[in-house]
Design a protein around this motif. Structure first.
Motif, mmCIF file in Angstrom:
data_model
loop_
_atom_site.group_PDB
_atom_site.id
_atom_site.type_symbol
_atom_site.label_atom_id
_atom_site.label_comp_id
_atom_site.label_asym_id
_atom_site.label_seq_id
_atom_site.Cartn_x
_atom_site.Cartn_y
_atom_site.Cartn_z
ATOM 1 N N ILE A 21 -35.754 45.179 -81.377
ATOM 2 C CA ILE A 21 -35.563 44.739 -82.757
ATOM 3 C C ILE A 21 -34.548 43.607 -82.747
ATOM 4 C CG2 ILE A 21 -34.898 45.382 -85.087
ATOM 5 C CD1 ILE A 21 -37.412 46.790 -84.084
ATOM 6 N N LEU A 22 -35.019 42.406 -83.087
ATOM 7 C CA LEU A 22 -34.153 41.231 -83.077
ATOM 8 C C LEU A 22 -33.861 40.771 -84.499
ATOM 9 C CD1 LEU A 22 -35.954 39.130 -80.294
ATOM 10 C CD2 LEU A 22 -34.166 40.863 -80.003
ATOM 11 N N CYS A 23 -32.700 40.202 -84.695
ATOM 12 C CA CYS A 23 -32.338 39.614 -85.979
ATOM 13 C C CYS A 23 -32.375 38.098 -85.832
ATOM 14 C CB CYS A 23 -30.940 40.060 -86.402
ATOM 15 S SG CYS A 23 -30.341 39.259 -87.927
ATOM 16 N N SER A 24 -33.054 37.432 -86.748
ATOM 17 C CA SER A 24 -33.062 35.970 -86.723
ATOM 18 C C SER A 24 -31.702 35.448 -87.166
ATOM 19 C CB SER A 24 -34.143 35.429 -87.654
ATOM 20 O OG SER A 24 -34.019 34.026 -87.789
ATOM 21 N N THR A 25 -31.168 34.514 -86.407
ATOM 22 C CA THR A 25 -29.902 33.923 -86.824
ATOM 23 C C THR A 25 -30.091 33.112 -88.108
ATOM 24 O OG1 THR A 25 -30.246 31.961 -85.430
ATOM 25 C CG2 THR A 25 -29.015 33.828 -84.480
ATOM 26 N N GLY A 26 -31.328 32.773 -88.420
ATOM 27 C CA GLY A 26 -31.616 32.078 -89.668
ATOM 28 C C GLY A 26 -31.328 32.932 -90.889
ATOM 29 N N ALA A 27 -31.290 34.252 -90.693
ATOM 30 C CA ALA A 27 -30.950 35.157 -91.791
ATOM 31 C C ALA A 27 -29.441 35.204 -92.013
ATOM 32 C CB ALA A 27 -31.479 36.561 -91.486
ATOM 33 N N LEU A 28 -28.692 34.687 -91.064
ATOM 34 C CA LEU A 28 -27.236 34.744 -91.132
ATOM 35 C C LEU A 28 -26.598 33.373 -91.354
ATOM 36 C CD1 LEU A 28 -26.688 37.056 -88.020
ATOM 37 C CD2 LEU A 28 -26.907 37.765 -90.415
ATOM 38 N N ILE A 29 -27.221 32.346 -90.793
ATOM 39 C CA ILE A 29 -26.667 31.005 -90.827
ATOM 40 C C ILE A 29 -27.629 30.078 -91.554
ATOM 41 C CG2 ILE A 29 -25.816 29.071 -89.454
ATOM 42 C CD1 ILE A 29 -24.179 31.643 -89.170
ATOM 43 N N GLY A 30 -27.143 29.411 -92.599
ATOM 44 C CA GLY A 30 -28.001 28.505 -93.364
ATOM 45 C C GLY A 30 -27.170 27.564 -94.217
ATOM 46 N N ILE B 110 -19.641 33.548 -77.104
ATOM 47 C CA ILE B 110 -19.851 34.691 -77.990
ATOM 48 C C ILE B 110 -20.586 35.818 -77.267
ATOM 49 C CG2 ILE B 110 -20.995 35.467 -80.116
ATOM 50 C CD1 ILE B 110 -20.614 32.652 -81.232
ATOM 51 N N GLN B 111 -21.373 35.442 -76.262
ATOM 52 C CA GLN B 111 -22.125 36.398 -75.437
ATOM 53 C C GLN B 111 -23.158 37.194 -76.229
ATOM 54 O OE1 GLN B 111 -18.934 38.614 -73.411
ATOM 55 N NE2 GLN B 111 -19.215 37.296 -71.632
ATOM 56 N N LEU B 112 -23.928 36.484 -77.044
ATOM 57 C CA LEU B 112 -25.024 37.131 -77.749
ATOM 58 C C LEU B 112 -26.238 37.232 -76.827
ATOM 59 C CD1 LEU B 112 -24.989 35.365 -81.247
ATOM 60 C CD2 LEU B 112 -23.969 37.553 -80.612
ATOM 61 N N TYR B 113 -27.004 38.281 -77.006
ATOM 62 C CA TYR B 113 -28.261 38.430 -76.283
ATOM 63 C C TYR B 113 -29.332 37.720 -77.107
ATOM 64 C CZ TYR B 113 -32.493 40.670 -74.466
ATOM 65 O OH TYR B 113 -33.750 40.918 -73.947
ATOM 66 N N ILE B 114 -29.877 36.618 -76.558
ATOM 67 C CA ILE B 114 -30.853 35.795 -77.271
ATOM 68 C C ILE B 114 -32.098 35.633 -76.407
ATOM 69 C CG2 ILE B 114 -31.293 33.535 -78.333
ATOM 70 C CD1 ILE B 114 -28.276 33.285 -78.798
ATOM 71 N N PRO B 115 -33.045 36.573 -76.494
ATOM 72 C CA PRO B 115 -34.266 36.466 -75.684
ATOM 73 C C PRO B 115 -35.314 35.530 -76.267
ATOM 74 C CG PRO B 115 -34.305 38.495 -76.955
ATOM 75 C CD PRO B 115 -32.974 37.848 -77.226
ATOM 76 N N VAL B 116 -35.136 35.144 -77.544
ATOM 77 C CA VAL B 116 -36.115 34.297 -78.236
ATOM 78 C C VAL B 116 -35.385 33.183 -78.980
ATOM 79 C CG1 VAL B 116 -37.999 34.211 -79.921
ATOM 80 C CG2 VAL B 116 -37.627 36.298 -78.585
ATOM 81 N N VAL B 117 -35.930 31.963 -78.884
ATOM 82 C CA VAL B 117 -35.434 30.834 -79.674
ATOM 83 C C VAL B 117 -36.564 30.343 -80.561
ATOM 84 C CG1 VAL B 117 -34.738 28.394 -79.560
ATOM 85 C CG2 VAL B 117 -33.599 30.098 -78.112
ATOM 86 N N HIS B 118 -36.231 30.057 -81.814
ATOM 87 C CA HIS B 118 -37.205 29.496 -82.749
ATOM 88 C C HIS B 118 -36.989 27.991 -82.784
ATOM 89 C CE1 HIS B 118 -39.615 28.623 -86.205
ATOM 90 N NE2 HIS B 118 -39.843 29.889 -86.497
ATOM 91 N N CYS B 119 -37.982 27.252 -82.312
ATOM 92 C CA CYS B 119 -37.897 25.800 -82.282
ATOM 93 C C CYS B 119 -37.640 25.241 -83.677
ATOM 94 C CB CYS B 119 -39.204 25.234 -81.726
ATOM 95 S SG CYS B 119 -39.235 23.444 -81.577
ATOM 96 N N GLN B 120 -36.867 24.167 -83.750
ATOM 97 C CA GLN B 120 -36.594 23.519 -85.035
ATOM 98 C C GLN B 120 -37.916 23.129 -85.692
ATOM 99 O OE1 GLN B 120 -35.836 19.563 -85.493
ATOM 100 N NE2 GLN B 120 -35.803 20.114 -87.643
ATOM 101 N N LYS B 121 -38.083 23.527 -86.947
ATOM 102 C CA LYS B 121 -39.394 23.511 -87.593
ATOM 103 C C LYS B 121 -39.999 22.123 -87.766
ATOM 104 C CE LYS B 121 -38.480 27.819 -90.075
ATOM 105 N NZ LYS B 121 -38.299 28.457 -91.406
ATOM 106 N N SER B 122 -39.182 21.106 -88.007
ATOM 107 C CA SER B 122 -39.755 19.798 -88.284
ATOM 108 C C SER B 122 -40.329 19.115 -87.052
ATOM 109 C CB SER B 122 -38.735 18.874 -88.969
ATOM 110 O OG SER B 122 -37.671 18.569 -88.100
#
Length: 201
Positions: A4-13, A57-69
């Motif tokens: 279960i991953l949380c998108s950083t987009g839900a936290l940073i905007g 920060i040492q976050l576990y980031i197994p997935v990156v969402h490419c910049q949308k544009s």
């Protein structure tokens, strides 16, 4: 094993100035297995510092969402847009690799143009997939909202031309096109039976 991953987009905007340094404080308040890092357009100029800070920060980031544009530029087409898209995609791949990610989520088409010039998106896919693979990443094409056709039709077209393609299934976007239940239909069971869907939103 599912994560279960949380998108950083839900936290940073926009409301908090897209300050990725806030992830340290915010991540400590969450219970999840890791994070899907959302890349934003204003971070290209600080890409090296971004990677350095996130490693600290040492976050576990197994997935990156490419910049949308990036996908929007491909949709628009033209030599300049293609060059810009591939250049930015390469930076996204480099960031993902240095963060230890193994998957790259991408809006292959996006923006107002969306899928109006889908031949551009079809043409660009193998070049993007090759670049992602060179960085140790599995490129996942998202079922992005369309303004001409529908995402499932485009997935089928992509799979027919590129049989090894992988996808990310976004439930919100599927619901927009009333395609949420298609995964349960025999016609589309190949998506999960043959392992084409590698990630869910």
């Amino acid at each position: 094993m599912s994560e279960i991953l949380c998108s950083t987009g839900a936290l940073i905007g926009r409301p908090n100035g897209r300050d990725y340094k806030l992830l340290k404080e915010l991540s400590e308040q969450l219970t999840c297995d890791g994070f899907e890092f959302m890349m934003y357009s204003n971070w290209y100029e600080v890409a090296e510092q971004l990677v350095e800070d996130l490693r600290e920060i040492q976050l576990y980031i197994p997935v990156v969402h490419c910049q949308k544009s990036v996908g929007e530029a491909i949709s628009k087409g033209g030599e300049e847009n293609f060059r810009d898209a591939f250049d930015r995609f390469k930076v996204n791949c480099k960031i993902a690799r240095e963060l230890g990610a193994k998957k790259m989520v991408m809006h292959l088409w996006d923006g107002i143009t969306s899928d109006a010039n889908f031949e551009n998106n079809m043409w660009a896919y193998p070049k993007l997939a090759e670049m992602a693979e060179a960085h140790g990443l599995d490129l996942l094409v998202e079922n992005v909202v369309c303004n001409r056709e529908n995402p499932m039709k485009h997935w089928c077209e992509l799979k027919e031309k590129y049989p090894e393609i992988h996808f990310v299934f976004d439930t919100k976007m599927a619901a927009f096109h009333e395609q949420l239940d298609l995964l349960y239909e025999k016609e589309y069971e190949w998506l999960w039976k043959e392992g084409h869907i590698r990630h869910y939103h």
